[in-house]
Design a protein around this motif. Structure first.
Motif, short mmCIF file in Angstrom:
data_model
loop_
_atom_site.label_atom_id
_atom_site.label_comp_id
_atom_site.label_asym_id
_atom_site.label_seq_id
_atom_site.Cartn_x
_atom_site.Cartn_y
_atom_site.Cartn_z
N GLU A 117 -2.50 0.57 -2.70
CA GLU A 117 -2.76 0.14 -4.01
C GLU A 117 -1.79 0.52 -5.19
O GLU A 117 -1.63 -0.25 -5.97
CB GLU A 117 -4.30 0.41 -4.51
N SER A 118 -1.19 1.71 -5.18
CA SER A 118 -0.35 2.18 -6.22
C SER A 118 1.00 1.76 -5.81
O SER A 118 1.49 1.66 -4.72
CB SER A 118 -0.26 3.66 -6.51
N ILE A 119 1.74 1.70 -7.09
CA ILE A 119 3.02 0.89 -6.78
C ILE A 119 4.16 1.99 -6.10
O ILE A 119 4.85 1.61 -5.13
CB ILE A 119 3.82 0.95 -8.26
N ASP A 120 3.94 3.29 -6.33
CA ASP A 120 4.83 4.42 -5.50
C ASP A 120 4.26 4.14 -4.23
O ASP A 120 5.21 4.44 -3.19
CB ASP A 120 4.45 5.76 -6.13
N SER A 122 3.10 1.76 -2.41
CA SER A 122 3.59 0.53 -1.84
C SER A 122 5.10 0.62 -1.53
O SER A 122 5.66 0.15 -0.60
CB SER A 122 3.05 -0.69 -2.35
N ILE A 123 5.74 1.29 -2.58
CA ILE A 123 7.20 1.38 -2.43
C ILE A 123 7.50 2.22 -1.06
O ILE A 123 8.32 2.05 -0.14
CB ILE A 123 7.98 2.32 -3.64
N ALA A 158 0.96 -4.80 -1.23
CA ALA A 158 2.60 -4.24 -1.32
C ALA A 158 3.40 -4.90 -2.05
O ALA A 158 4.18 -4.31 -3.23
CB ALA A 158 3.14 -3.87 -0.10
N CYS A 159 3.31 -6.20 -2.16
CA CYS A 159 4.24 -6.79 -3.06
C CYS A 159 3.85 -7.17 -4.62
O CYS A 159 4.68 -7.30 -5.53
CB CYS A 159 4.69 -8.18 -2.65
N GLN A 160 2.36 -6.79 -4.83
CA GLN A 160 1.82 -7.16 -6.01
C GLN A 160 2.70 -6.23 -7.05
O GLN A 160 2.52 -5.16 -7.12
CB GLN A 160 0.42 -7.03 -5.96
N ASN A 161 3.10 -6.96 -8.04
CA ASN A 161 3.66 -6.39 -9.42
C ASN A 161 4.73 -5.49 -9.03
O ASN A 161 4.66 -4.01 -9.63
CB ASN A 161 2.63 -5.66 -10.24
N ASN A 162 5.46 -5.61 -7.83
CA ASN A 162 6.34 -4.46 -7.17
C ASN A 162 7.54 -5.09 -6.73
O ASN A 162 7.75 -5.31 -5.63
CB ASN A 162 5.64 -3.80 -6.06
N CYS A 166 9.20 -6.60 -3.12
CA CYS A 166 9.24 -7.82 -3.28
C CYS A 166 10.73 -8.35 -2.82
O CYS A 166 10.82 -9.13 -2.05
CB CYS A 166 8.92 -8.41 -4.57
#
Length: 182
Positions: A117-120, A122-123, A158-162, A166
């Motif tokens: 859920e966090s951007i880090d 998902s990266i 994973a792609c959401q706001n990332n 993306c």
């Protein structure tokens, strides 16, 4: 248990009051008591989950159990992940007993949903090759539509706001594949 959370809350509130007194210059600065430090350290070790490790465990499981064995970035995966395979089972044993063992594709995908859920996170999922693994599951999972929907959810999370993830998804042709699946 409940008492552990109560203990952490009590400890936290006490130190918040002390911090406020120090910041307002109304009380002396006091070092943390060794017993309190021990309590906090033990509590965190018992109750905190290493997100990166659980993402790795889930991806190793999904890659190992998929008939095509989609590629992961193995150089980035910790060597302490134990994949246990037997005649009728495959399981990943995380490095801590308290964390859940992954024994099915559904559990692995559910774990990914919880962890990225966090951007880090998902990266990191993308760096490990997670999009490749989930892509394989989306293309080749015919029987279990619920599992397929959950795998789609992992991609969207994973792609959401990332933008990093993306771009990776676009470069690998995942967007076109998703349209074909839908």
């Amino acid at each position: 248990g409940f008492s552990e959370w109560q203990g952490l809350l009590k400890w936290s509130l006490e130190y918040q009051k002390q911090y406020e007194r120090v910041m307002n210059k109304t009380g002396p600065q006091k070092k943390i008591d060794p017993e309190d430090l021990k309590f906090l350290t033990e509590w965190m070790e018992r109750n905190m989950i290493d997100t990166q490790h659980m993402i790795e465990c889930s991806l190793v499981y999904l890659s190992a159990t998929h008939r095509l064995h989609p590629k992961l970035n193995k150089s980035s995966i910790s060597p302490d992940i134990k994949l246990i395979e037997g005649k009728n089972f495959t399981r990943v044993e995380p490095r801590k007993e308290a964390w859940r063992k992954i024994k099915s594709e559904g559990e692995a995908i559910e774990c990914l949903q919880d962890m990225i859920e966090s951007i880090d996170a998902s990266i990191r999922f993308g760096e490990l090759g997670g999009l490749n693994v989930i892509h394989a599951w989306l293309l080749h999972e015919q029987k279990n539509l619920t599992l397929k929907a959950e795998a789609l959810s992992v991609v969207t999370l994973a792609c959401q706001n990332n933008p990093v993830v993306c771009r990776t998804a676009v470069r690998m042709g995942l967007v076109e594949s998703l349209f074909a699946i839908i």
